[in-house]
Write a protein that holds these residues in place. Structure first.
Motif, PDB file in Angstrom:
ATOM      1  N   UNK A  64      -3.958   2.456  -3.488  1.00 56.02           N
ATOM      2  CA  UNK A  64      -3.198   1.885  -2.363  1.00 56.02           C
ATOM      3  C   UNK A  64      -4.005   0.831  -1.594  1.00 56.02           C
ATOM      4  N   UNK A  65      -5.257   1.139  -1.132  1.00 54.31           N
ATOM      5  CA  UNK A  65      -5.976   0.086  -0.402  1.00 54.31           C
ATOM      6  C   UNK A  65      -6.300  -1.122  -1.260  1.00 54.31           C
ATOM      7  N   UNK A  71       0.817  -1.214   0.000  1.00 50.99           N
ATOM      8  CA  UNK A  71       0.000   0.000   0.000  1.00 50.99           C
ATOM      9  C   UNK A  71       0.850   1.264   0.000  1.00 50.99           C
ATOM     10  N   UNK A 129       1.148   4.187  -2.827  1.00 48.67           N
ATOM     11  CA  UNK A 129       0.974   5.605  -2.484  1.00 48.67           C
ATOM     12  C   UNK A 129       2.135   6.429  -3.054  1.00 48.67           C
ATOM     13  N   UNK A 185      -7.551   5.416  -4.374  1.00 52.09           N
ATOM     14  CA  UNK A 185      -8.066   4.083  -4.052  1.00 52.09           C
ATOM     15  C   UNK A 185      -7.086   2.972  -4.439  1.00 52.09           C
TER      16      UNK A 185
END
Lengths: 200, 500
Positions: free
Chosen positions: B179-180, B83, B87, B177
């Motif tokens: 990264x998650x 994650x 980012x 969204x």
């Protein structure tokens, strides 16, 4: 006017994308449930998609506007509350619906509890670290939850209600812990908003 | 003017040095402006909660703890590292600085590599801190052996691969969204990819979560009697390296990332990386169970088949109990547990003169079943082979739990071997064995398999009465009678009625 405000707030928070991500989680769960999973996999599977949906909700709290919005928008807390509540309701119902007809471990009750609790963690992370990095809470809790389920086979088992995904769906303590975290998260995000830097 | 003042050979060297300095400065900047240090506490916390506590609850055996933390660390680090890398990969697009940085001297790909390298470096640093703590504590506690570096290398390579995957996803799909989604998808793929593992020749063993035979799991014998086999770890490193190279080189293929020649070279490197990863997967499919570890014929070093040399640690008792030095912590408890049994049979014809720990034998049966047993006969000369209950796949046991289990297994087996109380034993043999069991506090009757169930049937009345009569004798009287009659008793020439 109110509808326009709601729409603008939702667009600024990427709520439509979050909705799409949540629906993708539900569809992913439905497809995954078609496959054959052993006991481990069957229990862990819903948790992965629940954490995914909660992560999307947490990330959708990030504000691209920042300070100017805070000082001018007196409706902001209500808008934040409304968008988070709406997304959580969509996530809980989508994940539950995604499990319909399949062997959803824990059933609807556990799915609602897990989504609410993990969303609460994500919201608290959004307040503490910013919406952009708020996914770290749900993603980290996913690992904790999976480990909790693992200890059901490899003793000593973790029985604390704070790790609610590995408690039975009717466990009152686990439900209360998840509800408490959700209430804390939603209160914090409503009052303070995500701690975001401008330009992220 | 400059051509006169500067020697010709010094120019390229100086330019190269300046280039390296610039690269180092770029990396330093990226290390300072990286989100990974913010996320690392989450990863370290997860490692502590899921792996460190579990490893510390295990006996202080290097192989056991090393294999255990490989699985735990990969699972704990996957979400935070992937994650955070995603980012970082989406940073330029998120901050709308793409146009600003496009005009800088370095191509996009080179800038991205610096950001990724800084992200991966932080992740590896976090992992090395965790590994140092686990190995440091183990070093203080372990009686024998040394740190195993293959699991540490596999985890480090996994973090590099995860960060490359997350970074590429963030760079190609720059959304908040990403990264998650990537973090949780990576966990999903990694953790649940172990589901299809069946037997020791599964391709899915290439998952870095698998540190040893998946059906057995980390067991205390790892690296104690035979060397820790690096075959699977080598295949995993090959896969992870190939995957990382393919993903990073693939980034250069995106339009505008690099010049034409660089993109052509990247295409070749991507193909090579994919080939290496594919080869590693194919190699994992040729694996088989070798002892309690996975051997891959193409990567196997025959030197690893030779047993490790060690000086056993022995109890100072009439019949010494000798263990592998790695299991030293169990020696006092095991020797004390076997003492009453050994006292009953010491000096008798056919009785063991030494109890010696041996490696358990593992054999793949069908599917995910593995049979575990003794590697040889019940007794070799007068040496009784001992497999500690903690050597077989089971939850870690405390020394007192191991001792109790040894008494119930090896204690019974010693009496059975000495008296010849096995299948087809005579009434007298059964009675004497039962009497000795009673004398040392073991159950009078033994469980046996009836149908598919293990049930304990009472001894026949005559055998039971004779056994209780014999058990009621003094220890010296029993020992004296056995010294005189054991050879005949073992041969089945003593009728039940002749027992005192």
């Amino acid at each position: 006017m109110t509808v326009r405000l709601l729409r603008l707030h939702a667009v600024s928070r990427r709520v439509p994308t979050a909705m799409a991500a949540i629906l993708a989680c539900a569809v992913g769960l439905r497809i995954a449930l078609i496959g054959h999973w052993d006991s481990y996999g069957a229990l862990q599977l819903p948790l992965v998609f629940e954490a995914g949906a909660a992560g999307a909700i947490a990330v959708a709290t990030a504000s691209p506007i920042g300070e100017p919005e805070r000082v001018t928008g007196r409706w902001l807390p209500f808008l934040r509350l409304a968008s988070v509540l709406a997304l959580t309701a969509v996530a809980a119902s989508a994940i539950s619906t995604g499990g319909t007809g399949g062997q959803l471990a824990g059933g609807t009750l556990a799915a609602v509890r897990n989504v609410a609790g993990i969303t609460g963690i994500g919201l608290l992370c959004a307040v503490a670290f910013g919406g952009g990095l708020a996914w770290a809470g749900p993603a980290g809790y996913l690992v904790v939850g999976v480990f909790g389920l693992y200890t059901q086979w490899h003793h000593p088992a973790l029985t604390t209600p704070w790790i609610w995904p590995d408690r039975p769906p009717h466990d009152l303590g686990a439900a209360m812990c998840a509800a408490l975290v959700f209430v804390l998260g939603i209160t914090a995000i409503t009052l303070r908003g995500a701690r975001d830097r401008l330009g992220e | 003017m400059t051509a006169v003042g500067v020697p010709a050979a010094a120019r390229p060297a100086a330019a190269k040095r300046r280039q390296l300095q610039a690269l180092a400065r770029l990396l330093r900047l990226e290390l300072r402006r990286n989100v990974m240090p913010l996320i690392l506490p989450v990863a370290v916390g997860l490692f502590w909660f899921t792996s460190y506590r579990k490893a510390m609850a295990m006996p202080p055996l290097w192989g056991l703890r090393a294999a255990s933390i490989q699985t735990g660390a990969v699972a704990a680090f996957v979400c935070p590292v992937t994650g955070a890398a995603a980012w970082m990969g989406s940073r330029e697009a998120r901050r709308r600085t793409i146009d600003l940085v496009t005009i800088t001297a370095r191509p996009q790909w080179a800038r991205q590599l610096a950001t990724w390298a800084a992200t991966a470096s932080w992740a590896i640093a976090g992992w090395l801190v965790c590994a140092t703590v686990v190995y440091g504590v183990t070093d203080q506690q372990a009686a024998w052996g040394g740190p195993l570096w293959w699991p540490v290398a596999v985890v480090a390579a996994s973090l590099v691969a995860m960060s490359a995957l997350g970074f590429a996803a963030g760079a190609l799909v720059p959304s908040r969204f990403t990264a998650p989604v990537v973090a949780i998808a990576a966990f999903f793929v990694l953790a649940l990819a172990t589901q299809p593992i069946e037997g020791s020749h599964s391709y899915w063993q290439i998952s870095p979560l698998v540190s040893t035979a998946w059906d057995i799991g980390p067991d205390p014998s790892l690296g104690t009697f035979y060397p820790y086999l690096p075959d699977l770890a080598i295949a995993q490193l090959m896969f992870l390296a190939g995957f990382t190279v393919a993903v990073l080189a693939g980034l250069a293929l995106a339009n505008g990332s690099a010049g034409t020649w660089a993109r052509r070279a990247a295409a070749v490197v991507t193909t090579a990386g994919l080939l290496a990863a594919g080869t590693a997967v194919a190699l994992a499919g040729t694996a088989h169970l070798d002892g309690d570890m996975i051997a891959i014929p193409a990567l196997h070093d025959a030197a690893n088949d030779r047993p490790l040399h060690y000086t056993p640690v022995c109890s100072r008792t009439a019949v010494p109990v000798c263990l592998n030095p790695a299991f030293t912590i169990y020696l006092p408890a095991v020797a004390a547990a076997l003492a009453p049994v050994l006292k009953e049979v010491a000096g008798l014809p056919g009785a063991p003169t030494r109890i010696s720990q041996v490696a358990a034998s593992y054999q793949q049966v069908t599917g995910n079943d593995v049979s575990v047993g003794l590697p040889g006969p019940d007794m070799s000369g007068t040496v009784f082979p001992l497999v500690l209950p903690d050597q077989v796949p089971a939850p870690a046991m405390t020394p007192s739990e191991v001792a109790a289990a040894v008494r119930g297994s090896a204690g019974l087996a010693i009496l059975g071997v000495v008296i010849n109380d096995g299948r087809g034993a005579t009434g007298a043999q059964r009675a004497v064995a039962a009497a000795l069991r009673m004398a040392v506090g073991l159950p009078e009757a033994l469980p046996s398999v009836v149908g598919r169930q293990l049930v304990t049937l009472p001894l026949p009345a005559g055998v039971q009465a004779a056994a209780r009569r014999f058990a009621a004798l003094s220890a010296s009287a029993r020992h004296g009678w056995l010294a005189q009659h054991l050879t005949a008793l073992r041969a089945g020439r003593v009728p039940l009625a002749q027992l005192p």
